[in-house]
Design a protein around this motif. Structure first.
Motif, PDB file in Angstrom:
ATOM      1  N   SER A   1      63.655  69.489  19.459  1.00 10.98           N
ATOM      2  CA  SER A   1      62.990  70.312  20.467  1.00 10.98           C
ATOM      3  C   SER A   1      63.815  71.515  20.888  1.00 10.98           C
ATOM      4  O   SER A   1      63.283  72.611  21.051  1.00 10.98           O
ATOM      5  CB  SER A   1      62.679  69.467  21.711  1.00 10.98           C
ATOM      6  OG  SER A   1      61.807  68.412  21.385  1.00 10.98           O
ATOM      7  N   PHE A   2      65.113  71.336  21.085  1.00 11.40           N
ATOM      8  CA  PHE A   2      65.946  72.416  21.599  1.00 11.40           C
ATOM      9  C   PHE A   2      66.572  73.274  20.503  1.00 11.40           C
ATOM     10  O   PHE A   2      66.859  74.442  20.737  1.00 11.40           O
ATOM     11  CB  PHE A   2      67.045  71.858  22.508  1.00 11.40           C
ATOM     12  CG  PHE A   2      66.542  71.472  23.867  1.00 11.40           C
ATOM     13  CD1 PHE A   2      66.451  72.411  24.889  1.00 11.40           C
ATOM     14  CD2 PHE A   2      66.150  70.171  24.138  1.00 11.40           C
ATOM     15  CE1 PHE A   2      65.974  72.068  26.145  1.00 11.40           C
ATOM     16  CE2 PHE A   2      65.674  69.810  25.383  1.00 11.40           C
ATOM     17  CZ  PHE A   2      65.586  70.759  26.394  1.00 11.40           C
ATOM     18  N   ASP A   3      66.779  72.709  19.333  1.00 14.91           N
ATOM     19  CA  ASP A   3      67.467  73.452  18.276  1.00 14.91           C
ATOM     20  C   ASP A   3      66.508  74.126  17.304  1.00 14.91           C
ATOM     21  O   ASP A   3      66.902  75.000  16.547  1.00 14.91           O
ATOM     22  CB  ASP A   3      68.426  72.534  17.504  1.00 14.91           C
ATOM     23  CG  ASP A   3      69.530  71.978  18.402  1.00 14.91           C
ATOM     24  OD1 ASP A   3      69.798  72.574  19.462  1.00 14.91           O
ATOM     25  OD2 ASP A   3      70.104  70.939  18.041  1.00 14.91           O
ATOM     26  N   GLY A   4      65.251  73.740  17.310  1.00 15.02           N
ATOM     27  CA  GLY A   4      64.262  74.340  16.425  1.00 15.02           C
ATOM     28  C   GLY A   4      63.670  75.604  17.029  1.00 15.02           C
ATOM     29  O   GLY A   4      64.064  76.044  18.112  1.00 15.02           O
ATOM     30  N   ASN A   5      62.733  76.156  16.316  1.00 11.28           N
ATOM     31  CA  ASN A   5      62.027  77.349  16.783  1.00 11.28           C
ATOM     32  C   ASN A   5      60.641  76.962  17.277  1.00 11.28           C
ATOM     33  O   ASN A   5      60.062  75.971  16.819  1.00 11.28           O
ATOM     34  CB  ASN A   5      61.875  78.361  15.629  1.00 11.28           C
ATOM     35  CG  ASN A   5      63.219  78.864  15.169  1.00 11.28           C
ATOM     36  OD1 ASN A   5      64.032  79.302  15.951  1.00 11.28           O
ATOM     37  ND2 ASN A   5      63.448  78.790  13.865  1.00 11.28           N
TER      38      ASN A   5
ATOM     39  N   GLY B   1      56.964  76.540  17.332  1.00 13.03           N
ATOM     40  CA  GLY B   1      56.020  76.449  16.223  1.00 13.03           C
ATOM     41  C   GLY B   1      56.515  75.622  15.055  1.00 13.03           C
ATOM     42  O   GLY B   1      55.750  75.348  14.141  1.00 13.03           O
ATOM     43  N   ASP B   2      57.784  75.200  15.077  1.00  9.51           N
ATOM     44  CA  ASP B   2      58.284  74.337  14.011  1.00  9.51           C
ATOM     45  C   ASP B   2      57.500  73.026  13.990  1.00  9.51           C
ATOM     46  O   ASP B   2      57.152  72.485  15.038  1.00  9.51           O
ATOM     47  CB  ASP B   2      59.765  73.996  14.218  1.00  9.51           C
ATOM     48  CG  ASP B   2      60.699  75.110  13.815  1.00  9.51           C
ATOM     49  OD1 ASP B   2      60.226  76.130  13.263  1.00  9.51           O
ATOM     50  OD2 ASP B   2      61.919  74.971  14.060  1.00  9.51           O
ATOM     51  N   ILE B   3      57.229  72.548  12.802  1.00 11.52           N
ATOM     52  CA  ILE B   3      56.566  71.263  12.632  1.00 11.52           C
ATOM     53  C   ILE B   3      57.497  70.396  11.818  1.00 11.52           C
ATOM     54  O   ILE B   3      57.977  70.792  10.767  1.00 11.52           O
ATOM     55  CB  ILE B   3      55.214  71.415  11.908  1.00 11.52           C
ATOM     56  CG1 ILE B   3      54.274  72.296  12.726  1.00 11.52           C
ATOM     57  CG2 ILE B   3      54.606  70.059  11.632  1.00 11.52           C
ATOM     58  CD1 ILE B   3      52.981  72.619  12.000  1.00 11.52           C
ATOM     59  N   GLY B   4      57.774  69.202  12.330  1.00  8.45           N
ATOM     60  CA  GLY B   4      58.669  68.317  11.612  1.00  8.45           C
ATOM     61  C   GLY B   4      58.529  66.902  12.136  1.00  8.45           C
ATOM     62  O   GLY B   4      57.718  66.624  13.020  1.00  8.45           O
ATOM     63  N   ALA B   5      59.311  66.025  11.596  1.00  8.59           N
ATOM     64  CA  ALA B   5      59.287  64.616  12.013  1.00  8.59           C
ATOM     65  C   ALA B   5      60.702  64.200  12.340  1.00  8.59           C
ATOM     66  O   ALA B   5      61.658  64.598  11.672  1.00  8.59           O
ATOM     67  CB  ALA B   5      58.723  63.741  10.892  1.00  8.59           C
ATOM     68  N   VAL B   6      60.819  63.400  13.369  1.00 14.50           N
ATOM     69  CA  VAL B   6      62.098  62.796  13.736  1.00 14.50           C
ATOM     70  C   VAL B   6      61.857  61.325  14.010  1.00 14.50           C
ATOM     71  O   VAL B   6      60.794  60.942  14.499  1.00 14.50           O
ATOM     72  CB  VAL B   6      62.755  63.475  14.965  1.00 14.50           C
ATOM     73  CG1 VAL B   6      63.146  64.894  14.658  1.00 14.50           C
ATOM     74  CG2 VAL B   6      61.866  63.417  16.185  1.00 14.50           C
ATOM     75  N   GLU B   7      62.825  60.504  13.691  1.00 17.92           N
ATOM     76  CA  GLU B   7      62.715  59.086  13.953  1.00 17.92           C
ATOM     77  C   GLU B   7      63.242  58.814  15.361  1.00 17.92           C
ATOM     78  O   GLU B   7      64.346  59.200  15.709  1.00 17.92           O
ATOM     79  CB  GLU B   7      63.524  58.293  12.925  1.00 17.92           C
ATOM     80  CG  GLU B   7      63.325  56.807  13.049  1.00 17.92           C
ATOM     81  CD  GLU B   7      64.047  56.021  11.961  1.00 17.92           C
ATOM     82  OE1 GLU B   7      64.219  54.814  12.150  1.00 17.92           O
ATOM     83  OE2 GLU B   7      64.421  56.621  10.944  1.00 17.92           O
ATOM     84  N   THR B   8      62.407  58.183  16.167  1.00 14.82           N
ATOM     85  CA  THR B   8      62.795  57.854  17.545  1.00 14.82           C
ATOM     86  C   THR B   8      62.490  56.389  17.810  1.00 14.82           C
ATOM     87  O   THR B   8      61.877  55.703  16.994  1.00 14.82           O
ATOM     88  CB  THR B   8      62.031  58.710  18.568  1.00 14.82           C
ATOM     89  OG1 THR B   8      60.651  58.411  18.489  1.00 14.82           O
ATOM     90  CG2 THR B   8      62.267  60.194  18.313  1.00 14.82           C
ATOM     91  N   SER B   9      62.889  55.933  18.969  1.00 19.38           N
ATOM     92  CA  SER B   9      62.610  54.548  19.341  1.00 19.38           C
ATOM     93  C   SER B   9      61.219  54.412  19.913  1.00 19.38           C
ATOM     94  O   SER B   9      60.585  55.366  20.278  1.00 19.38           O
ATOM     95  CB  SER B   9      63.629  54.072  20.363  1.00 19.38           C
ATOM     96  OG  SER B   9      63.624  54.915  21.490  1.00 19.38           O
TER      97      SER B   9
END
Length: 82
Positions: A68-72, A74-82
């Protein structure tokens, strides 16, 4: 299926394939709000069109915060969370 319910690599591979498929649908003109309502399991954003309002650092799990903070915008991506 939620990522925190994943017990093995095959299940995670299936989740990533589903995420890639949904990303393609969206990039080809799919309606974001419709996709969120049909496929999101996230109680924190599903009823808000997939949007999280402003949140400060150290409030979310680190992978989500970093994206969230390091991307731009409109970025679309996936992150693994709990």
């Amino acid at each position: 299926m939620k990522a925190n319910d994943v017990s093995d690599e095959a299940e995670m591979s299936e989740l990533n394939a589903r995420a890639d498929s949904l990303k393609r649908v969206y990039k080809n003109g799919g309606d974001w709000d419709d996709l969120v309502q049909r496929f999101s399991d996230d109680p924190g954003s599903k009823n808000n069109g997939g949007l999280y309002e402003y949140f400060p650092r150290r409030q979310m799990v680190k992978p989500f915060e970093d994206f969230s903070f390091d991307g731009n915008i409109g970025d679309i991506g996936a992150v693994e969370t709990s």
